[in-house]
Design a protein around this motif. Structure first.
Motif, short mmCIF file in Angstrom:
data_model
loop_
_atom_site.label_atom_id
_atom_site.label_comp_id
_atom_site.label_asym_id
_atom_site.label_seq_id
_atom_site.Cartn_x
_atom_site.Cartn_y
_atom_site.Cartn_z
N VAL A 59 13.66 -7.18 52.50
CA VAL A 59 14.67 -7.31 53.55
C VAL A 59 14.08 -8.16 54.67
O VAL A 59 12.87 -8.36 54.75
N SER A 60 14.94 -8.66 55.53
CA SER A 60 14.47 -9.48 56.63
C SER A 60 13.91 -8.61 57.76
O SER A 60 14.33 -7.45 57.94
N ILE A 61 12.99 -9.15 58.49
CA ILE A 61 12.46 -8.47 59.67
C ILE A 61 13.58 -8.28 60.69
O ILE A 61 13.66 -7.24 61.35
N ASP A 62 14.47 -9.25 60.80
CA ASP A 62 15.61 -9.12 61.71
C ASP A 62 16.45 -7.89 61.37
O ASP A 62 16.92 -7.18 62.26
N TYR A 63 16.62 -7.61 60.08
CA TYR A 63 17.35 -6.41 59.68
C TYR A 63 16.61 -5.16 60.12
O TYR A 63 17.20 -4.24 60.69
N LEU A 64 15.31 -5.10 59.86
CA LEU A 64 14.53 -3.93 60.26
C LEU A 64 14.58 -3.69 61.76
O LEU A 64 14.66 -2.55 62.21
N LEU A 65 14.57 -4.77 62.53
CA LEU A 65 14.54 -4.64 63.99
C LEU A 65 15.93 -4.47 64.60
O LEU A 65 16.06 -4.28 65.81
N GLY A 66 16.97 -4.53 63.78
CA GLY A 66 18.31 -4.32 64.28
C GLY A 66 18.97 -5.55 64.87
O GLY A 66 19.99 -5.46 65.53
N ARG A 67 18.39 -6.72 64.60
CA ARG A 67 18.99 -7.96 65.12
C ARG A 67 20.17 -8.41 64.25
O ARG A 67 20.95 -9.26 64.66
N THR A 68 20.27 -7.86 63.05
CA THR A 68 21.38 -8.13 62.15
C THR A 68 21.61 -6.90 61.28
O THR A 68 20.68 -6.11 61.08
N ASP A 69 22.80 -6.76 60.77
CA ASP A 69 23.09 -5.68 59.84
C ASP A 69 23.02 -6.16 58.39
O ASP A 69 23.23 -5.38 57.47
#
Length: 75
Positions: A59-69
C-alpha cells in the motif's frame, strides 16, 4: 509519528491478512509489543517502519498516513 488513522490502518491490514502481532513484527523487524504499541498509539513509528509496513502490505505511505483513502501505489 503518532496518528490514530495510521494506527487503525496498520491494525486493519494486519488482521485482514490474518497476522498476529508477533508474526507481523517478525516480518518488519519489530517485537510483538512494539507492533502493539504502534497500533495502540503508545509508540510512534519511525519513517523506516512506516516504509516497511507499506512494503509488506503493498500500500502507499499516503494511504497509511491518511492522506488518501486509496491504498494503491501510484506508479
Amino acid at each position: 509519528m503518532i496518528n490514530s488513522l495510521f494506527a487503525e490502518r496498520v491494525a486493519k491490514l494486519r488482521t485482514e491478512n490474518n497476522m498476529t502481532l508477533e508474526t507481523f513484527g517478525e516480518l518488519i523487524g519489530l517485537t510483538k509489543s512494539s507492533v502493539g504499541n504502534i497500533e495502540k498509539m503508545r509508540k510512534p513509528a519511525s519513517l523506516d517502519v512506516v516504509y516497511k509496513i507499506a512494503e509488506q502490505f503493498n500500500v502507499s505511505i499516503d494511504y497509511l498516513l491518511g492522506r488518501t483513502d486509496n491504498p494503491e501505489i501510484n506508479k
